[in-house]
Design an enzyme around this catalytic site. Structure first.
Site, mmCIF file in Angstrom:
data_model
loop_
_atom_site.group_PDB
_atom_site.id
_atom_site.type_symbol
_atom_site.label_atom_id
_atom_site.label_comp_id
_atom_site.label_asym_id
_atom_site.label_seq_id
_atom_site.Cartn_x
_atom_site.Cartn_y
_atom_site.Cartn_z
ATOM 1 N N ARG A 298 25.947 19.116 43.956
ATOM 2 C CA ARG A 298 24.583 18.911 44.464
ATOM 3 C C ARG A 298 23.950 17.625 43.945
ATOM 4 N NH1 ARG A 298 22.149 23.599 47.002
ATOM 5 N NH2 ARG A 298 23.905 24.507 48.087
ATOM 6 N N ARG B 138 17.977 17.198 46.801
ATOM 7 C CA ARG B 138 16.541 17.208 46.557
ATOM 8 C C ARG B 138 16.087 16.597 45.247
ATOM 9 N NH1 ARG B 138 15.686 23.341 48.205
ATOM 10 N NH2 ARG B 138 17.766 23.333 47.288
ATOM 11 N N ARG C 86 15.042 12.705 54.629
ATOM 12 C CA ARG C 86 15.142 14.002 55.292
ATOM 13 C C ARG C 86 13.896 14.408 56.068
ATOM 14 N NH1 ARG C 86 17.431 18.562 54.139
ATOM 15 N NH2 ARG C 86 16.098 19.151 55.856
ATOM 16 N N ASP D 112 27.289 21.112 54.563
ATOM 17 C CA ASP D 112 27.006 22.448 54.043
ATOM 18 C C ASP D 112 28.157 23.377 54.394
ATOM 19 O OD1 ASP D 112 24.576 23.953 52.717
ATOM 20 O OD2 ASP D 112 25.551 25.343 54.085
ATOM 21 N N TYR E 244 27.177 35.528 53.233
ATOM 22 C CA TYR E 244 26.023 35.193 54.084
ATOM 23 C C TYR E 244 26.132 35.822 55.464
ATOM 24 C CZ TYR E 244 24.603 31.675 50.665
ATOM 25 O OH TYR E 244 24.194 31.052 49.526
#
Ligand code: CP3
Length: 344
Positions: free
Chosen positions: A26, A30, A39, A75, A156
């Site tokens: 990561r 962010r 973004r 992703d 998920y």
């Protein structure tokens, strides 16, 4: 092509370069103001499938931190989107599916999709990787491609969204093993197609993320999960890193019978203990505690030095975090950690 002498690739082969290679899970995302700016106005999965945007986001942390690898900005659910499945990533929440896959009929419906559809729809992925690798090649920095492991994807998909203990996927394994194996086998094919697209376009290594494997007991991991993860990555032409959180109880099985060149370790298990379990044929990756990125520098520095020291017990060591960079991390701290590791 990155040079075969790139420290990351040497460490994955089992060599010990003069300085340990380091990158961060990561690292793209962010924690970087330049990411947040790019973004604005673009949904996560649309950003992943816009080649120049995905390439630029992948390159940002490499330029800023001087890490030893790029990790492709994408992703784990991107190949499912490419297979035509309705999925979005909700900010602050994670992947959410329009139709959860819970019954034998659901499984039959989804597994009727040929994983070759993923390969056929993956041109934006190939193009993004090509653009990224063209720039990384100027410094000989390798690009790591990645995919989700079948269990983490199923966690998920069966639930329909994020969950804490992944109860529905774990129940399906034992309540309807035929459906489970059909679903996990299909997910393995989908992730493999996604990995192959990245490798064709120039990824020099790949990481399989089984982030939630720590919710499984060792016997269940061996019977219901490991064979499908192994099928996703065996006989690929580049080295494979296999990562999960909380996998200490079955760390040796994370080697996937030697198919993985390296195994990622979270912050709970000291690397010298991990090395004793993993043996002389596998590189270790990890395991700086992400929580300490917010601690005073002296505390973090001691911790990083300790991680590198314990990592000497492994055949080779790729320095990383025990899990991803927390979004609120001060990025200047990450740069300082890279400088420290390169000085040791
Ligand atoms: O820098 C990198 O590591 C490369 C990019 C990357 C992303 N996701 C970008 C992303 C990678 C390797 C992933 C893999 C991924 N996605 C995993 C396995 C890794 C892990 O952290 O364990 C998992 C479990 C997912 C599913 C997922 N996607 C989650 C849980 C989230 C976070 C949701 C949230 O907002 O808290 C995402 C979204 C996501 N993937 C973001 C990024 C940069 C945040 C999107 C944003 O900017 O809003």
């Amino acid at each position: 092509m990155p040079s075969a002498d790139a420290p990351l690739l040497r460490a994955l082969r089992g060599d010990r370069p003069e300085t340990a290679p380091i990158w961060f899970m990561r690292q793209a995302g962010r924690s970087l103001p330049e990411y947040r700016e790019l973004r604005v106005g673009t949904r996560m999965l649309d950003a992943c499938l816009t080649p120049d945007l995905a390439a630029e986001i992948t390159l940002q942390p490499v330029r800023r931190h001087g890490v030893d690898a790029g990790i492709f900005f994408s992703d784990i659910v991107v190949p499912l989107r490419l297979a035509g499945i309705e999925v979005e990533i909700e900010p602050g929440r994670g992947p959410v599916f329009a139709s959860p896959i819970r019954t034998a009929d659901d499984v039959a419906r989804i597994t009727a999709i040929d994983p070759a559809e993923v390969a056929a729809a993956a041109d934006p992925v190939r193009e993004a990787v090509r653009l990224t690798v063209a720039e990384l090649d100027t410094t000989g920095t390798p690009l790591i491609g990645f995919a989700g492991a079948p269990f983490t994807l199923a966690a998920y998909l069966v639930e329909g969204g994020p969950s804490k203990e992944h109860l529905r996927a774990r129940a399906m394994m034992q309540a309807d093993p035929d459906s489970w194996h059909r679903l996990a086998g299909w997910l393995s094919g989908v992730s493999r197609a996604f990995l192959r697209a990245q490798i064709e376009a120039g990824a020099a290594a790949v990481q399989l993320f089984d982030s939630w494997a720590g919710s499984l007991d060792p016997d269940v991991f061996r019977r219901f999960v490991a064979p499908h993860s192994k099928a996703a990555v065996q006989d690929l032409p580049v080295p494979v890193i296999h990562f999960g959180v909380g996998t200490g109880p079955f760390l040796g099985d994370m080697r996937l019978d030697g198919v993985a060149s390296a195994v990622g370790v979270d912050w709970r298990l000291p690397l010298d203990e991990a090395a004793a379990i993993i043996g002389p044929d596998t590189t270790l990756q990890g395991n700086i505690d992400p929580a300490l990125l917010g601690a005073p520098w002296e505390v973090l520095e001691q911790h990083v030095r300790g991680v590198v020291e314990r990592g000497r017990a492994a055949r080779a060591h790729v320095v990383n975090l025990g899990h991803g960079v927390p979004p609120e991390t001060d990025p200047t701290v990450l740069t300082r950690v890279v400088e420290l590791v390169h000085s040791l």
